[in-house]
Write a protein that holds these residues in place. Structure first.
Motif, PDB file in Angstrom:
ATOM      1  N   TYR A  40      20.267 -29.688 -38.844  1.00 25.06           N
ATOM      2  CA  TYR A  40      20.556 -28.741 -37.870  1.00 25.06           C
ATOM      3  C   TYR A  40      19.155 -28.357 -37.270  1.00 25.06           C
ATOM      4  O   TYR A  40      18.140 -28.395 -38.026  1.00 25.06           O
ATOM      5  CB  TYR A  40      20.945 -27.423 -38.735  1.00 25.06           C
ATOM      6  N   ASP A  41      19.228 -28.277 -35.883  1.00 23.39           N
ATOM      7  CA  ASP A  41      17.710 -27.929 -35.261  1.00 23.39           C
ATOM      8  C   ASP A  41      17.747 -26.404 -34.961  1.00 23.39           C
ATOM      9  O   ASP A  41      18.576 -25.878 -34.170  1.00 23.39           O
ATOM     10  CB  ASP A  41      17.639 -29.067 -33.907  1.00 23.39           C
ATOM     11  N   LEU A  42      17.039 -25.665 -35.707  1.00 24.93           N
ATOM     12  CA  LEU A  42      17.182 -24.227 -35.596  1.00 24.93           C
ATOM     13  C   LEU A  42      16.449 -23.821 -34.295  1.00 24.93           C
ATOM     14  O   LEU A  42      17.196 -22.560 -33.833  1.00 24.93           O
ATOM     15  CB  LEU A  42      16.264 -23.802 -36.918  1.00 24.93           C
ATOM     16  N   SER A  43      15.836 -24.345 -33.606  1.00 18.41           N
ATOM     17  CA  SER A  43      15.465 -24.115 -32.319  1.00 18.41           C
ATOM     18  C   SER A  43      16.375 -24.183 -31.177  1.00 18.41           C
ATOM     19  O   SER A  43      16.599 -23.289 -30.425  1.00 18.41           O
ATOM     20  CB  SER A  43      14.235 -24.906 -31.790  1.00 18.41           C
ATOM     21  N   GLY A  44      17.093 -25.297 -31.461  1.00 19.37           N
ATOM     22  CA  GLY A  44      18.399 -25.361 -30.429  1.00 19.37           C
ATOM     23  C   GLY A  44      19.576 -23.925 -30.493  1.00 19.37           C
ATOM     24  O   GLY A  44      19.882 -23.369 -29.752  1.00 19.37           O
ATOM     25  N   ILE A  45      19.633 -23.721 -31.882  1.00 16.79           N
ATOM     26  CA  ILE A  45      20.574 -22.672 -32.180  1.00 16.79           C
ATOM     27  C   ILE A  45      19.792 -21.350 -31.669  1.00 16.79           C
ATOM     28  O   ILE A  45      20.539 -20.700 -30.914  1.00 16.79           O
ATOM     29  CB  ILE A  45      20.809 -22.523 -33.659  1.00 16.79           C
ATOM     30  N   GLU A  46      18.759 -21.282 -31.856  1.00 16.30           N
ATOM     31  CA  GLU A  46      17.876 -20.120 -31.289  1.00 16.30           C
ATOM     32  C   GLU A  46      18.202 -20.041 -29.771  1.00 16.30           C
ATOM     33  O   GLU A  46      18.565 -18.873 -29.038  1.00 16.30           O
ATOM     34  CB  GLU A  46      16.560 -20.212 -31.620  1.00 16.30           C
ATOM     35  N   ARG A  47      18.038 -21.172 -28.978  1.00 19.08           N
ATOM     36  CA  ARG A  47      18.076 -21.263 -27.647  1.00 19.08           C
ATOM     37  C   ARG A  47      19.632 -20.675 -27.167  1.00 19.08           C
ATOM     38  O   ARG A  47      19.612 -20.227 -26.268  1.00 19.08           O
ATOM     39  CB  ARG A  47      17.660 -22.442 -27.143  1.00 19.08           C
ATOM     40  N   ARG A  48      20.524 -21.311 -28.011  1.00 16.50           N
ATOM     41  CA  ARG A  48      21.768 -20.804 -27.464  1.00 16.50           C
ATOM     42  C   ARG A  48      22.044 -19.198 -27.726  1.00 16.50           C
ATOM     43  O   ARG A  48      22.629 -18.706 -26.945  1.00 16.50           O
ATOM     44  CB  ARG A  48      22.977 -21.638 -28.428  1.00 16.50           C
ATOM     45  N   TYR A  49      21.519 -18.796 -28.585  1.00 19.04           N
ATOM     46  CA  TYR A  49      21.674 -17.475 -29.277  1.00 19.04           C
ATOM     47  C   TYR A  49      20.907 -16.775 -28.058  1.00 19.04           C
ATOM     48  O   TYR A  49      21.541 -15.515 -27.441  1.00 19.04           O
ATOM     49  CB  TYR A  49      21.006 -17.043 -30.557  1.00 19.04           C
ATOM     50  N   LEU A 284      27.301 -21.379 -31.054  1.00 18.23           N
ATOM     51  CA  LEU A 284      25.750 -21.237 -31.479  1.00 18.23           C
ATOM     52  C   LEU A 284      25.284 -22.526 -32.082  1.00 18.23           C
ATOM     53  O   LEU A 284      24.111 -22.899 -32.108  1.00 18.23           O
ATOM     54  CB  LEU A 284      25.575 -19.977 -32.435  1.00 18.23           C
ATOM     55  N   VAL A 285      26.098 -23.376 -32.912  1.00 16.28           N
ATOM     56  CA  VAL A 285      25.732 -24.250 -33.745  1.00 16.28           C
ATOM     57  C   VAL A 285      26.000 -25.751 -33.558  1.00 16.28           C
ATOM     58  O   VAL A 285      25.360 -26.652 -33.975  1.00 16.28           O
ATOM     59  CB  VAL A 285      26.147 -24.015 -35.177  1.00 16.28           C
ATOM     60  N   ALA A 286      27.300 -25.873 -32.575  1.00 15.82           N
ATOM     61  CA  ALA A 286      27.601 -27.262 -32.693  1.00 15.82           C
ATOM     62  C   ALA A 286      26.745 -28.362 -31.942  1.00 15.82           C
ATOM     63  O   ALA A 286      26.645 -29.325 -32.751  1.00 15.82           O
ATOM     64  CB  ALA A 286      29.243 -27.148 -31.814  1.00 15.82           C
ATOM     65  N   ASP A 287      26.086 -28.136 -30.835  1.00 20.81           N
ATOM     66  CA  ASP A 287      25.403 -28.902 -30.238  1.00 20.81           C
ATOM     67  C   ASP A 287      23.873 -28.948 -31.099  1.00 20.81           C
ATOM     68  O   ASP A 287      23.230 -29.818 -30.615  1.00 20.81           O
ATOM     69  CB  ASP A 287      25.249 -28.545 -28.823  1.00 20.81           C
ATOM     70  N   SER A 288      23.672 -28.190 -32.043  1.00 21.42           N
ATOM     71  CA  SER A 288      22.439 -28.253 -32.590  1.00 21.42           C
ATOM     72  C   SER A 288      22.421 -29.028 -33.961  1.00 21.42           C
ATOM     73  O   SER A 288      21.694 -28.916 -34.897  1.00 21.42           O
ATOM     74  CB  SER A 288      21.755 -27.160 -32.798  1.00 21.42           C
ATOM     75  N   GLY A 289      23.737 -29.634 -34.303  1.00 26.27           N
ATOM     76  CA  GLY A 289      23.682 -30.183 -35.644  1.00 26.27           C
ATOM     77  C   GLY A 289      24.155 -31.802 -35.356  1.00 26.27           C
ATOM     78  O   GLY A 289      24.908 -31.752 -34.388  1.00 26.27           O
ATOM     79  N   ALA A 290      23.636 -32.663 -36.154  1.00 29.09           N
ATOM     80  CA  ALA A 290      24.137 -33.964 -36.158  1.00 29.09           C
ATOM     81  C   ALA A 290      24.113 -34.503 -37.294  1.00 29.09           C
ATOM     82  O   ALA A 290      23.354 -34.240 -38.051  1.00 29.09           O
ATOM     83  CB  ALA A 290      23.236 -34.645 -35.218  1.00 29.09           C
TER      84      ALA A 290
END
Ligand SMILES: *Cc1c(COP(=O)(O)O)cnc(C)c1O
Length: 417
Positions: A40-49, A284-290
């Motif tokens: 998980y990319d926490l920064s990506g989740i933060e950007r979505r939020y 919030l999370v789909a695109d920041s996890g791989a």
């Protein structure tokens, strides 16, 4: 045949990633992973939020925990000020441990036992969802004086996963339930909807807002003035593909515009102070996890009807991280084979369950490198939503995927186009 390969090979970051794509740190972590895992990319989740708060400044966010019940993710969102939508005492306790205050957490499940309600009350939870009188009476008995909001049923049309049958009630029942709530010593606090998960149309939101407006009007006519509206989940992931491998391309800007209009309309109907909350999960999370998986085997098989097709068996499937391949496809990356000949294949997981496969339809075949060998890494992008929550204990001995989190450096995929 769907070509999941990047159109350019200069950067490891795919050029078809969504605008607010994960950071390079996510791809670095996938490349460095010594074993299968979800990153998980926490920064990506933060950007979505932050984008969501920017688009809907009047709507407080309560993260739907089931979309990613990972402590680091919940802690990160809590630090940004997000609340939590929890569905069981264990989720409520997890939210608490992760630093989400009790007054920003609600019990959003209409299905709960007497014990669940009592446990939640003991954890300091004061706001509960309901949609039936038996549940309402139990809330009055085991969480006396609590605030209740009533979930309205929606059709679920336009969503990849409609949540229509199991939850919610018609407006007339909602009015009766909230009236009864007052008689039971509870606070008739609000109304909620959920338009279905990965909702692809703005119309579904319009219809839900109409339903809320009708119900709110009737409540006010009876002298009941709720203090909040819960707009539920359903906001889409941006980087997933449909079951045939086509980009989903949800009309996110239009959805936000409809929501802003709806918030204004409901506030005008209400006339007094009316708060709004939303419970996004997937968005919030789909695109920041791989998922970093491996090739088990690229095999050529003849079916009973004589047809020969290639099958790409991956180390991760429905029972260890990719459950949602029942309704969508994920973008795949083959980091050790950036170029070379591609062949169409059915993609499937490793278990002995025939459901553990992506769509078999000819339109759903995925272009994969012909040269793939057993053990080659495969990256499964935009798979961050519902990945950890759907992990089985070890179906056929395939262990639950571990996870790790990265915080980005500020370098996003978009910088590398
Ligand atoms: C699952 C769920 C959500 C989150 O749904 P998404 O489609 O992931 O946004 C929100 N609210 C409730 C009550 C849910 O059950």
């Amino acid at each position: 045949m769907n070509d999941h390969s990047p159109r350019t090979t200069g950067s490891r970051v795919p050029d078809d990633a969504p605008d607010d794509a994960p950071e390079e740190a996510l791809y670095d972590a996938l490349a460095a992973a010594p074993d299968d895992r979800i990153v998980y990319d926490l920064s990506g989740i933060e950007r979505r939020y932050r984008r969501l708060r920017h688009e809907l400044p009047d709507v407080a966010v309560r993260f739907a925990l089931k979309a990613c019940p990972v402590d680091e993710v919940i802690e990160h969102l809590a630090r940004l000020g997000a609340g939590a939508d929890a569905a069981s005492p264990r989720e409520l306790a997890q939210a608490r441990r992760a630093g989400v205050p009790a007054d920003l957490t609600h019990y959003g499940n209409t299905v709960k036992s007497d014990q669940d309600i009592a446990d939640a009350h003991r954890l300091g939870i004061r706001t509960f969802a309901t949609d039936n009188s038996e549940d309402l009476a139990a809330i009055a008995a085991h969480a006396p004086g609590a605030r209740v909001y009533c979930r309205l049923a929606t059709s679920g049309a336009g969503a990849l996963w409609g949540l229509s049958h199991k939850f919610g009630c018609p407006p007339g029942d909602a009015v009766r339930l909230l009236t009864a709530a007052g008689d039971l010593g509870l606070v008739p606090a609000g109304l909620s909807v959920h338009v279905g998960s990965q909702q692809m149309t703005a119309d579904a939101w319009s219809e839900a807002l109409d339903l809320l407006a009708t119900t709110l009007t009737e409540l006010l006519r009876r002298g009941i003035a709720p203090d909040h509206i819960n707009l539920g989940g359903g906001l889409p992931a941006l980087g997933c593909l449909d079951r045939y491998g086509n980009p989903l391309d949800p009309p996110l800007d239009k959805i936000f515009a409809v929501l802003r209009e709806g918030v204004g309309r409901l506030r005008r109907i209400h006339g007094g102070p009316l708060a709004f909350v939303m419970e996004p999960g997937r968005h919030l999370v789909a695109d920041s996890g791989a998922v970093r998986a491996r090739v088990v085997r690229l095999a050529r098989r003849r079916a009973p009807d004589g047809r020969v097709r290639h099958w790409l068996y991956l180390s991760c499937g429905k029972f260890n991280g990719l459950y949602e391949s029942d309704a969508l496809q994920y973008r795949l990356r083959f980091p050790t084979h950036p170029g070379g000949e591609r062949i169409p294949a059915v993609v499937a997981g490793p278990t002995c369950d025939s459901d553990d496969a992506w769509d078999h339809d000819d339109r759903a075949l995925v272009a994969v490198p012909r040269a793939l060998a057993s053990g080659d890494p495969v990256w499964v992008l935009s798979s961050g939503a519902y990945a950890t929550s759907y992990l089985t204990q070890g179906f056929n001995g395939f262990a639950p995927l571990p996870h790790s989190c990265v915080a980005g450096t500020g370098r996003t995929a978009a910088d590398h186009r």
